[in-house]
Write a protein that holds these residues in place. Structure first.
Motif, PDB file in Angstrom:
ATOM      1  N   ALA A  59       0.827  -1.307   0.091  1.00  0.00           N
ATOM      2  CA  ALA A  59      -0.068   0.039   0.055  1.00  0.00           C
ATOM      3  C   ALA A  59       0.940   1.331  -0.033  1.00  0.00           C
ATOM      4  N   TRP A  60       1.945   1.348   0.815  1.00  0.00           N
ATOM      5  CA  TRP A  60       2.644   2.360   1.026  1.00  0.00           C
ATOM      6  C   TRP A  60       3.731   2.553  -0.274  1.00  0.00           C
ATOM      7  N   GLY A  61       3.878   1.633  -1.071  1.00  0.00           N
ATOM      8  CA  GLY A  61       4.508   1.516  -2.504  1.00  0.00           C
ATOM      9  C   GLY A  61       3.736   1.985  -3.551  1.00  0.00           C
ATOM     10  N   GLY A  62       2.546   1.942  -3.245  1.00  0.00           N
ATOM     11  CA  GLY A  62       1.647   2.530  -4.149  1.00  0.00           C
ATOM     12  C   GLY A  62       1.028   3.641  -3.851  1.00  0.00           C
ATOM     13  N   GLN A  63       1.292   4.504  -2.654  1.00  0.00           N
ATOM     14  CA  GLN A  63       1.126   5.740  -2.176  1.00  0.00           C
ATOM     15  C   GLN A  63      -0.160   5.857  -1.739  1.00  0.00           C
ATOM     16  N   ASP A  64      -0.699   4.732  -1.188  1.00  0.00           N
ATOM     17  CA  ASP A  64      -2.174   4.551  -0.781  1.00  0.00           C
ATOM     18  C   ASP A  64      -2.094   4.760   0.784  1.00  0.00           C
ATOM     19  N   ASN A  65      -2.110   6.276   1.420  1.00  0.00           N
ATOM     20  CA  ASN A  65      -1.905   6.386   2.704  1.00  0.00           C
ATOM     21  C   ASN A  65      -3.177   6.199   3.504  1.00  0.00           C
ATOM     22  N   GLN A  66      -4.422   5.908   2.933  1.00  0.00           N
ATOM     23  CA  GLN A  66      -5.632   5.646   3.493  1.00  0.00           C
ATOM     24  C   GLN A  66      -5.583   4.306   3.934  1.00  0.00           C
ATOM     25  N   GLN A  67      -5.072   3.286   3.036  1.00  0.00           N
ATOM     26  CA  GLN A  67      -5.231   1.895   3.082  1.00  0.00           C
ATOM     27  C   GLN A  67      -4.097   1.698   4.406  1.00  0.00           C
ATOM     28  N   LEU A 138       6.322  -0.002   6.618  1.00  0.00           N
ATOM     29  CA  LEU A 138       6.721   1.737   6.441  1.00  0.00           C
ATOM     30  C   LEU A 138       8.278   1.912   6.481  1.00  0.00           C
ATOM     31  N   GLN A 139       8.997   0.684   6.377  1.00  0.00           N
ATOM     32  CA  GLN A 139      10.474   0.766   6.487  1.00  0.00           C
ATOM     33  C   GLN A 139      10.979   1.378   7.897  1.00  0.00           C
ATOM     34  N   ARG A 140      10.288   1.138   9.009  1.00  0.00           N
ATOM     35  CA  ARG A 140      10.784   2.013  10.034  1.00  0.00           C
ATOM     36  C   ARG A 140      11.593   1.154  11.024  1.00  0.00           C
ATOM     37  N   ALA A 141      12.486   0.617  10.599  1.00  0.00           N
ATOM     38  CA  ALA A 141      13.363  -0.371  11.168  1.00  0.00           C
ATOM     39  C   ALA A 141      14.108  -0.058  12.549  1.00  0.00           C
ATOM     40  N   ARG A 142      14.455   1.278  12.670  1.00  0.00           N
ATOM     41  CA  ARG A 142      15.144   1.712  13.767  1.00  0.00           C
ATOM     42  C   ARG A 142      14.115   1.846  14.865  1.00  0.00           C
ATOM     43  N   GLN A 143      12.674   2.117  14.639  1.00  0.00           N
ATOM     44  CA  GLN A 143      11.804   2.108  15.667  1.00  0.00           C
ATOM     45  C   GLN A 143      11.554   0.786  16.076  1.00  0.00           C
ATOM     46  N   THR A 144      11.329  -0.202  15.188  1.00  0.00           N
ATOM     47  CA  THR A 144      11.253  -1.509  15.589  1.00  0.00           C
ATOM     48  C   THR A 144      12.277  -2.175  16.651  1.00  0.00           C
ATOM     49  N   LEU A 145      13.539  -1.513  16.270  1.00  0.00           N
ATOM     50  CA  LEU A 145      14.749  -2.047  17.095  1.00  0.00           C
ATOM     51  C   LEU A 145      14.464  -1.292  18.577  1.00  0.00           C
ATOM     52  N   LYS A 198       2.322  11.887  10.521  1.00  0.00           N
ATOM     53  CA  LYS A 198       2.926  12.130   9.406  1.00  0.00           C
ATOM     54  C   LYS A 198       2.135  11.733   8.152  1.00  0.00           C
ATOM     55  N   LEU A 199       1.574  10.501   8.024  1.00  0.00           N
ATOM     56  CA  LEU A 199       0.359  10.180   7.202  1.00  0.00           C
ATOM     57  C   LEU A 199      -0.673  10.953   7.005  1.00  0.00           C
ATOM     58  N   GLY A 200      -0.933  11.625   8.011  1.00  0.00           N
ATOM     59  CA  GLY A 200      -2.384  12.466   7.908  1.00  0.00           C
ATOM     60  C   GLY A 200      -3.613  11.724   7.664  1.00  0.00           C
ATOM     61  N   GLY A 201      -4.688  12.455   7.588  1.00  0.00           N
ATOM     62  CA  GLY A 201      -6.102  11.961   7.400  1.00  0.00           C
ATOM     63  C   GLY A 201      -6.538  11.277   8.670  1.00  0.00           C
ATOM     64  N   ASP A 202      -7.559  10.306   8.402  1.00  0.00           N
ATOM     65  CA  ASP A 202      -8.113   9.792   9.495  1.00  0.00           C
ATOM     66  C   ASP A 202      -8.937   8.665   9.009  1.00  0.00           C
ATOM     67  N   VAL A 203      -9.383   7.662  10.053  1.00  0.00           N
ATOM     68  CA  VAL A 203     -10.193   6.444   9.496  1.00  0.00           C
ATOM     69  C   VAL A 203     -11.498   6.700  10.468  1.00  0.00           C
ATOM     70  N   ASP A 204     -12.556   6.156   9.397  1.00  0.00           N
ATOM     71  CA  ASP A 204     -14.130   6.310  10.170  1.00  0.00           C
ATOM     72  C   ASP A 204     -14.035   4.970  11.123  1.00  0.00           C
ATOM     73  N   PRO A 205     -14.049   5.205  12.398  1.00  0.00           N
ATOM     74  CA  PRO A 205     -14.320   3.837  13.009  1.00  0.00           C
ATOM     75  C   PRO A 205     -15.441   2.934  12.838  1.00  0.00           C
ATOM     76  N   ARG A 206     -16.288   3.482  12.101  1.00  0.00           N
ATOM     77  CA  ARG A 206     -17.458   2.451  11.534  1.00  0.00           C
ATOM     78  C   ARG A 206     -16.873   1.430  10.778  1.00  0.00           C
ATOM     79  N   THR A 207     -15.937   1.727   9.921  1.00  0.00           N
ATOM     80  CA  THR A 207     -15.302   0.801   8.993  1.00  0.00           C
ATOM     81  C   THR A 207     -14.906  -0.602   9.749  1.00  0.00           C
ATOM     82  N   LEU A 208     -14.448  -0.465  10.904  1.00  0.00           N
ATOM     83  CA  LEU A 208     -13.779  -1.431  11.642  1.00  0.00           C
ATOM     84  C   LEU A 208     -14.862  -2.303  12.273  1.00  0.00           C
ATOM     85  N   LEU A 209     -16.155  -2.080  12.067  1.00  0.00           N
ATOM     86  CA  LEU A 209     -17.106  -2.922  12.583  1.00  0.00           C
ATOM     87  C   LEU A 209     -17.661  -3.664  11.262  1.00  0.00           C
ATOM     88  N   LYS A 210     -17.352  -3.556  10.247  1.00  0.00           N
ATOM     89  CA  LYS A 210     -17.913  -4.031   8.921  1.00  0.00           C
ATOM     90  C   LYS A 210     -16.978  -5.194   8.433  1.00  0.00           C
TER      91      LYS A 210
END
Length: 428
Positions: A59-67, A138-145, A198-210
């Motif tokens: 998704a990130w490679g395809g620049q789909d931040n919403q996904q 998201l290739q955040r390896a340092r944070q994972t460490l 950093k990604l911005g935007g938001d997610v509709d909580p109702r989608t988590l119930l579908k």
């Protein structure tokens, strides 16, 4: 990523090393059994990390931040729900697992105590899987460490406090891991929150119930669940057969298997990088970068595996002494140590190619290969080698790892030949 991966088995290594220097082998064996029971449960659900990484990377490679955002919340919701379910069902689950493992009565009581304490960390551990998988995508390896290192350093400190300071033995090891898991997930959420900003935007909580919004995540995770179930079965079966050979054999196998896990998680560092980078290449429809990343990770993985085997060979006595001071355990460890030396080289191919296949969304191939290696290699080899005792058990395990590497290599050649087609078509 190598440092992050290698830090994961330190929880078990520190527990094993401290308990291995106590006067009785009972506590070391109890943690070996209890940790195997917990590993069976949490490993079965490790798709929350693996499946999330590949999907987010594409998704990130395809620049789909919403996904990317939706995948995070879906994974966390699934992880938290499964963690609570494990707590509710802990009594029948552990009774069944310990019956299958078959430890002696004394060890069983301590192992059950260990499990009932540590299971309360399940929501934290599974949410960490999801958060780490998302950050890796998201290739955040340092944070994972940082997350994994903090978790393990906390575990080491709590181990000394509860085991050596308060004398809680195997129960102390469980409390140490419990507290460390919650510290780790707290650090993970801090990093996740920063990345969401950093990604911005938001997610509709109702989608988590579908239910339909989880279809893609669950389809990938279904294959990974079956694949991981085969891995968990193999390791649990290995522990159970060792337990039937005696408490000392169980303890020795626990020590050697901790070192196997150290190697596997170190190599998984490269595999995790492969997941993120090849997944990003597929999302960006860059077949050249996909093939170049695959080759590079295989070369690095092979080199590190050789170095690991050499290190085990050259430092045999100091490594064994680090884990235990019990004379009978030391003697047995020397007898079976040669198997440990061979495992990194035999297993390198399957560890690294797992990452490539995850990034390329070839989870069905991973599932089929793992099932074949378990049913057609490990179990028949164990049965035929029963007269060899514990050597036969290690032989079956070595063949299991080598067989996976060979089958993955054959499938990889076909994958590389198809890479231009599926990458250019944008297939995920």
């Amino acid at each position: 990523m190598i440092l992050a991966g290698a830090s994961v088995p330190l929880l078990g290594i520190v527990d094993t090393a401290i308990l291995g220097h106590l006067d009785e082998v009972t506590f070391l064996s109890a943690v070996a059994v209890g940790a195997s029971a917990l590993s069976l449960l949490l490993w079965l659900l490790s798709f929350l990390r693996m499946g999330t990484t590949g999907l987010v990377a594409r998704a990130w490679g395809g620049q789909d931040n919403q996904q990317c955002r939706e995948l995070l919340w879906q994974s966390l919701a699934l992880a938290f729900g499964l963690g609570l379910l494990l707590i509710v069902l802990q009594q029948p689950i552990f009774q069944l697992i310990l019956w299958l493992l078959g430890p002696s009565d004394d060890i069983r009581d301590f192992a059950l105590e260990y499990c009932h304490i540590r299971i309360w960390a399940a929501p934290a551990a599974l949410c960490s899987y999801a958060a780490i998988g998302w950050l890796l995508g998201l290739q955040r390896a340092r944070q994972t460490l940082v997350i994994l290192a903090t978790t393990n350093l906390a575990n080491i400190g709590f181990d000394f406090f509860f085991i050596m300071g308060l004398g809680l033995n195997s129960a102390g090891a469980a409390w140490a891991s419990l507290l460390a898991e919650y510290i780790g997930v707290g650090i993970a959420f801090i990093f996740v929150r920063r990345e969401l900003k950093k990604l911005g935007g938001d997610v509709d909580p109702r989608t988590l119930l579908k239910p339909r919004t989880y279809k893609r995540l669950l389809t990938v995770n279904r294959d990974l669940f079956i694949r991981t179930a085969c891995v968990v079965f193999t390791f649990t079966f290995f522990t159970a057969q060792g337990a039937r050979l005696g408490d000392e054999i169980l303890a020795v196998n626990a020590i050697l298997m901790q070192l196997v896990m150290l190697t596997s998680y170190g190599l998984d560092g490269i595999a995790h990088a492969a997941e993120s980078l090849t997944g990003h290449a597929v999302g960006a429809r860059d077949s050249h970068r996909f093939r170049a990343t695959s080759r590079a990770t295989l070369q690095w993985g092979g080199g590190i595996a050789i170095l690991a085997s050499l290190a085990f060979l050259l430092f045999q006595q100091p490594i064994i002494a680090l884990f235990t001071s019990l004379p009978e355990v030391i003697a047995l460890a020397n007898n079976y140590y040669g198997w440990l030396v061979s495992i990194p080289v035999l297993a390198a191919g399957c560890f690294i190619l797992d990452g490539v296949f995850l990034g390329a969304d070839r989870t069905h191939a991973m599932r089929n290969i793992m099932f074949a290696a378990t049913a057609l290699l490990f179990l028949p080899a164990w049965w035929l080698a029963l007269p060899l005792g514990n050597h036969g058990l290690w032989l079956a395990f070595a063949l299991f790892m080598a067989g996976r590497s060979v089958l993955m290599a054959i499938s990889y050649r076909a994958l590389v030949g198809q890479s231009s087609d599926f990458v250019q078509s944008g297939r995920e």
